[in-house]
Design an enzyme around this catalytic site. Structure first.
Site, PDB file in Angstrom:
ATOM      1  N   LYS A  75       0.457 -12.163   8.294  1.00 20.68           N
ATOM      2  CA  LYS A  75      -0.588 -11.464   7.560  1.00 20.68           C
ATOM      3  C   LYS A  75      -1.046 -12.433   6.479  1.00 20.68           C
ATOM      4  CE  LYS A  75      -1.428  -7.506   4.484  1.00 20.68           C
ATOM      5  NZ  LYS A  75      -0.817  -6.354   3.779  1.00 20.68           N
ATOM      6  N   VAL A 117      -4.481  -6.378   9.015  1.00 16.68           N
ATOM      7  CA  VAL A 117      -3.569  -5.407   8.405  1.00 16.68           C
ATOM      8  C   VAL A 117      -4.395  -4.733   7.320  1.00 16.68           C
ATOM      9  CG1 VAL A 117      -1.378  -5.007   7.250  1.00 16.68           C
ATOM     10  CG2 VAL A 117      -1.588  -6.861   8.914  1.00 16.68           C
ATOM     11  N   TYR A 133       4.133 -12.586   5.545  1.00 12.15           N
ATOM     12  CA  TYR A 133       3.063 -12.025   4.710  1.00 12.15           C
ATOM     13  C   TYR A 133       2.819 -12.952   3.537  1.00 12.15           C
ATOM     14  CZ  TYR A 133       0.672  -8.571   1.674  1.00 12.15           C
ATOM     15  OH  TYR A 133      -0.212  -7.905   0.849  1.00 12.15           O
ATOM     16  N   THR A 186       0.827  -1.205   0.000  1.00 10.37           N
ATOM     17  CA  THR A 186       0.000   0.000   0.000  1.00 10.37           C
ATOM     18  C   THR A 186       0.862   1.256   0.000  1.00 10.37           C
ATOM     19  OG1 THR A 186      -1.681  -1.227   1.221  1.00 10.37           O
ATOM     20  CG2 THR A 186      -1.930   1.159   1.161  1.00 10.37           C
TER      21      THR A 186
END
Length: 295
Positions: A164, A206, A136, A47
């Site tokens: 995540k 998240v 992740y 992001t």
């Protein structure tokens, strides 16, 4: 063991009209997020457009955000890479800055087998043994899935403390919960999957939507934890149009557009990303208006 809380915001990175990082806006946004529901700020994840940031920009962002929210929120560094040596170097530097932890993405494009994934993450963990790491897993972006069995092996390492999980599979999340210790934290990597993952042992998210509704996400998770499942469901259903709108096109294009609608001068993404099409911008504006979020 560090507690990253319930809501971790994967922050955007603001750019000015010349495409340079706008550190002043980043500082203000970080404080705003910390005051409105974010327990931890993840800096320089997807992001935050990490593929188009230089290491120098990333380290300065880590420093700026840490100074801005010290005592109000934790700061996690996105220092993963598909090059193990590069990930170790970046993570070591983040640890030296005194941050609270690091997000380590599954290596992308080179598609390692499970044993290669295990050795990659183990090497990073062993190089920074006192620095908490969050795995992740996002197969849709990396082309590889981190299997629950591999997560379980990695959870045996003392500083691999969380994942995540963005595979989109509640079954996979449940398998991770089944095979890891209770203290190993499972976070949804998708806002729309937060409530389902709570039901199979997750502890939070998240989030991208927390740029706009961090407090409401906190309310939803707390309601679920307190056994007020109907209340949690009502919040989830109310926010679902926002969750979907923020992924009408590639993240972080929609959330940057939403922030601009809300009065934040975060600029447009760097190429190869671009601004939101007019139809997407209008759809986002309508959702923001319905939720009473637009400036």
């Amino acid at each position: 063991m560090v507690d990253f809380g319930r809501v971790i915001t994967a922050t955007v990175v603001p750019f000015d009209e010349n495409g340079n990082v706008n550190y002043a806006v980043m500082e203000k946004l970080a404080v705003h997020l910390a005051e409105r529901g974010s327990d931890t700020l993840l800096v320089c994840g997807t992001t935050g457009e990490s593929p188009t940031l230089t290491w120098e920009e990333e380290y300065e962002l880590f420093r700026v955000v840490k100074n801005a929210v010290s005592g109000r929120a934790k700061v996690m560094a996105g220092t993963g890479s598909n090059c193990t040596r590069e990930a170790i170097e970046a993570t070591s530097k983040a640890a030296a800055l005194g941050l609270d932890g690091s997000l380590q993405v599954v290596p992308y494009y080179n598609k390692p087998p499970q044993e290669g994934l295990y050795r990659h993450f183990r090497a990073i963990a062993e190089a920074c043994p006192d620095f908490p790491l969050m795995l992740y897993n996002v197969p849709g972006r990396t082309g590889a899935n981190l299997a629950p069995e591999t997560v379980a092996r990695l959870a045996e390492l003392s500083n691999v403390v969380a994942i995540k999980e963005a595979s989109g599979s509640t079954e996979q999340a449940a398998q991770i919960r089944r095979q890891t210790p209770p203290e190993f934290a499972i976070y949804s990597g998708d806002d729309a999957m937060t409530l389902p993952l709570l039901a199979v042992g997750g502890c939070g998210v998240v989030s991208v939507a927390s740029h706009l509704v961090g407090d409401r996400l906190q309310e939803m998770i707390r309601a679920f934890e307190a056994g007020r499942h109907q209340e949690a469901t009502e919040i989830h259903v109310d926010l679902l149009p926002l969750f979907k709108a923020l992924f009408l096109t590639t993240n972080p294009i929609p959330v940057k557009c939403a922030l601009e609608h809300c009065g934040w001068n975060v600029g447009t993404p760097r190429l190869p990303l671009c601004e939101a099409p007019e139809a997407v911008s209008q759809a986002i504006a309508e959702v923001l208006d319905r939720l009473g979020l637009r400036a």
